[in-house]
Design a protein around this motif. Structure first.
Motif, short mmCIF file in Angstrom:
data_model
loop_
_atom_site.label_atom_id
_atom_site.label_comp_id
_atom_site.label_asym_id
_atom_site.label_seq_id
_atom_site.Cartn_x
_atom_site.Cartn_y
_atom_site.Cartn_z
N VAL A 1 2.63 7.63 1.94
CA VAL A 1 3.84 8.31 2.42
C VAL A 1 3.84 9.76 1.98
O VAL A 1 4.11 10.68 2.78
CB VAL A 1 5.09 7.57 1.90
CG1 VAL A 1 6.36 8.31 2.35
CG2 VAL A 1 5.12 6.13 2.41
N ILE A 2 3.53 10.00 0.71
CA ILE A 2 3.48 11.37 0.18
C ILE A 2 2.47 12.21 0.97
O ILE A 2 2.75 13.34 1.39
CB ILE A 2 3.08 11.35 -1.30
CG1 ILE A 2 4.16 10.66 -2.14
CG2 ILE A 2 2.77 12.76 -1.81
CD1 ILE A 2 5.36 11.50 -2.44
N CYS B 1 10.83 5.65 3.31
CA CYS B 1 10.66 4.53 2.40
C CYS B 1 9.25 4.55 1.82
O CYS B 1 8.27 4.76 2.55
CB CYS B 1 10.90 3.20 3.11
SG CYS B 1 12.57 3.05 3.77
N GLY B 2 9.15 4.29 0.53
CA GLY B 2 7.84 4.28 -0.13
C GLY B 2 6.99 3.09 0.22
O GLY B 2 5.83 3.03 -0.18
N ASP B 3 7.55 2.14 0.99
CA ASP B 3 6.77 0.95 1.37
C ASP B 3 6.45 0.93 2.85
O ASP B 3 6.23 -0.13 3.44
CB ASP B 3 7.52 -0.33 0.98
CG ASP B 3 8.88 -0.47 1.67
OD1 ASP B 3 9.26 0.46 2.43
OD2 ASP B 3 9.56 -1.50 1.46
N LEU C 1 2.79 -5.79 -10.45
CA LEU C 1 2.63 -4.43 -9.95
C LEU C 1 3.82 -4.07 -9.09
O LEU C 1 4.21 -4.83 -8.20
CB LEU C 1 1.34 -4.31 -9.13
CG LEU C 1 0.95 -2.93 -8.62
CD1 LEU C 1 0.63 -2.00 -9.78
CD2 LEU C 1 -0.25 -3.03 -7.68
N TYR C 2 4.44 -2.91 -9.36
CA TYR C 2 5.60 -2.49 -8.59
C TYR C 2 5.24 -2.27 -7.13
O TYR C 2 4.15 -1.79 -6.82
CB TYR C 2 6.20 -1.24 -9.23
CG TYR C 2 6.52 -1.46 -10.68
CD1 TYR C 2 7.59 -2.28 -11.06
CD2 TYR C 2 5.72 -0.91 -11.68
CE1 TYR C 2 7.86 -2.52 -12.40
CE2 TYR C 2 6.00 -1.16 -13.03
CZ TYR C 2 7.06 -1.97 -13.37
OH TYR C 2 7.31 -2.23 -14.69
N LYS C 3 6.18 -2.61 -6.26
CA LYS C 3 5.85 -2.74 -4.84
C LYS C 3 5.15 -1.52 -4.25
O LYS C 3 4.11 -1.65 -3.60
CB LYS C 3 7.11 -3.04 -4.03
CG LYS C 3 6.82 -3.21 -2.54
CD LYS C 3 8.00 -3.75 -1.77
CE LYS C 3 9.10 -2.77 -1.59
NZ LYS C 3 10.11 -3.23 -0.61
N VAL C 4 5.71 -0.34 -4.48
CA VAL C 4 5.16 0.85 -3.80
C VAL C 4 3.78 1.23 -4.33
O VAL C 4 3.12 2.09 -3.75
CB VAL C 4 6.12 2.05 -3.89
CG1 VAL C 4 7.44 1.74 -3.21
CG2 VAL C 4 6.33 2.48 -5.34
N LEU C 5 3.35 0.60 -5.43
CA LEU C 5 2.03 0.89 -5.98
C LEU C 5 0.96 -0.05 -5.46
O LEU C 5 -0.23 0.15 -5.75
CB LEU C 5 2.07 0.83 -7.51
CG LEU C 5 2.96 1.87 -8.19
CD1 LEU C 5 2.90 1.71 -9.70
CD2 LEU C 5 2.55 3.29 -7.79
N HIS C 6 1.35 -1.05 -4.69
CA HIS C 6 0.34 -1.92 -4.10
C HIS C 6 -0.53 -1.12 -3.13
O HIS C 6 -0.01 -0.32 -2.34
CB HIS C 6 0.99 -3.10 -3.37
CG HIS C 6 1.40 -4.20 -4.30
ND1 HIS C 6 0.60 -5.27 -4.58
CD2 HIS C 6 2.52 -4.38 -5.03
CE1 HIS C 6 1.20 -6.07 -5.43
NE2 HIS C 6 2.38 -5.55 -5.73
#
Length: 459
Positions: A37-38, A101-103, A21-26
């Motif tokens: 963030v959004i 940052c998305g994380d 799973l891509y990091k920002v989707l965790h």
């Protein structure tokens, strides 16, 4: 008012997460990190939002949807290179651009707003969101001069021994004069250990151009946590859980043990609700006043009425009325509607069923694909036999019916108003109103059977 824009960095794969799973989707508290963030940035009036995507671009786009425009960073060559990808959308615009940052899922909308305000009021070319921590390892250090002005930011891997002792860190969130940002990005080089184009290098470039560099120091380092691995993800989860639980408690909800209660951010709970330990409440659940949930219950996407009690049970995607008693160990599956003053007792499973007001399924029953009227009593061990291996069929039980214990209602079938089904019956045909239906073999007693059996064994 100054125009405001946002660039969200969400292109990284997050190899340290060791996940497909891509990091920002965790997820943190059930919501993707980048979505937090959004959502928080959307509390600030923005004229445009641009998200930089790379690894898993389509999945990130699917998560964010129409809330942002997107630019793909095909090669991950650093944060400066990432922001530069938005040049075509933002370069010529006047105003302030925030880079987030998305994380970093814990930064609040109030903090973004305060950063914008500080930047615009100070007249700075760039403003850095900074924080202080006793353990700055891994973070870029904010270096100030003798007059306490920000001179530059040095990445941890490039810092000297003296610079590593600085405890004011760069959180990775900035506000920039938009046109000055893209002009400075043209001068950023990759002459560093990593061979990357660092966004923080813009700070020194702007300073050399005579532009003011400011810093907004947030008092809450915990809020600025960047998630790079599973350990940090768990820390973010813990912080978010505490934040959500405290919000509800300050609004009048009694959470008996906040450390062992999990509530997702979209849940709405009215005052004077009691939440017992071990409870998980997810999705868009709404819980009305004086309800009591738990212990050890899991509620997801449900509406729960006033003074309803749910003990040690699971409920999903359903509507539950006022003064309902559920559990212990009941399971309400999706698309069920439970009327007011109803009861679902221990080891009852209900699925895609309407249960009317004052109706009771007290224990050990399965009611699926059914329409049950009001004032119905369903005895223990009753099953609506709704599936023939291919299709599901409807069972209808009208008002005031009484279903005896261990009854099988073979759908499609209708039990008429006020009728009785005798215990142990298997019902395959409709039952008229106010009838008694008995569908079981006549009892036969064979006297002396056991004595004769014993005698035959002795022989």
């Amino acid at each position: 008012m100054t125009n405001r824009y946002a660039v969200i960095l969400a292109a990284g794969q997050g190899t340290r997460m060791k996940s497909k799973l891509y990091k920002v989707l965790h997820p943190v508290a059930g919501r993707a990190m980048v979505q937090h963030v959004i959502d928080q940035l959307n509390t600030v009036k923005l004229d445009k939002m641009v998200t930089i995507v790379g690894f898993g671009a389509e999945k990130v786009k699917d998560q964010i949807g129409q809330a942002s425009e997107f630019v793909v960073q095909d090669e991950q060559l650093g944060t400066g290179h990432a922001v530069l990808q938005s040049e075509a959308l933002l370069k010529d615009k006047e105003g302030t651009t925030i880079v987030a940052c998305g994380d970093t899922p814990l930064i609040k909308g109030e903090t973004y707003q305060a950063l914008f305000n500080h930047h615009e009021e100070s007249g700075a070319g760039t403003t850095i969101l900074t924080a202080k921590t006793d353990n700055p390892a891994g973070y870029g250090r904010v270096l100030r001069n003798e007059t306490n002005e920000v001179e530059r930011i040095v990445e941890h891997k490039d810092a000297s021994e003296g610079e590593l002792l600085v405890n004011e860190i760069n959180t990775g969130t900035y506000c920039f004069d938009n046109q000055a940002l893209f002009a400075a990005l043209q001068e950023v080089s990759n002459d560093n250990v990593q061979g990357e184009y660092y966004l923080p290098d813009v700070i020194e470039i702007m300073r050399n151009q005579g532009k003011k560099v400011s810093a907004f120091l947030t008092p809450d380092f915990e809020e600025t946590l960047g998630v790079n691995d599973r350990v940090a993800l768990a820390e973010a989860e813990k912080t978010m859980k505490k934040r959500i639980n405290e919000k509800h408690m300050r609004n009048g909800v009694a959470i008996i043990d906040p450390d062992h209660t999990y509530i997702e951010p979209d849940v709405v709970i009215e005052s004077d609700v009691i939440i017992h330990p071990g409870t998980i409440i997810k999705g868009t659940t709404i819980i009305k006043t004086n309800a009591e949930i738990g212990p050890n219950s899991e509620i997801s996407n449900c509406s729960i009425g006033e003074a309803t009690i749910v003990k040690q049970s699971v409920a999903n995607d359903s509507k539950i009325g006022d003064r309902v008693k559920i559990g212990p160990f009941a399971h309400i599956r999706p698309d069920s509607t439970i009327g007011h003053d109803a009861k679902l007792g221990n080891f009852v499973e209900i699925k895609k069923t309407e249960l009317g007001d004052n109706s009771k399924v007290s224990h050990l029953s399965y009611i699926g694909d059914a329409e049950v009227g009001s004032n119905v009593n369903i005895g223990c061990g009753t099953i609506t036999v709704n599936y023939d291996g291919t299709n599901k069929f409807l069972t209808t039980i009208e008002d005031d019916a009484f279903i005896g214990c261990n009854s099988n209602l073979i759908a499609p079938v209708k039990i008429g108003r006020g009728s009785y089904v005798a215990a142990g019956s298997t019902i395959t045909e409709n039952v008229p109103e106010e009838a008694l239906s008995v569908a079981r073999a006549r009892q036969t007693n064979k006297e002396g059977y056991v004595t004769n059996l014993k005698n035959r064994k002795r022989d």
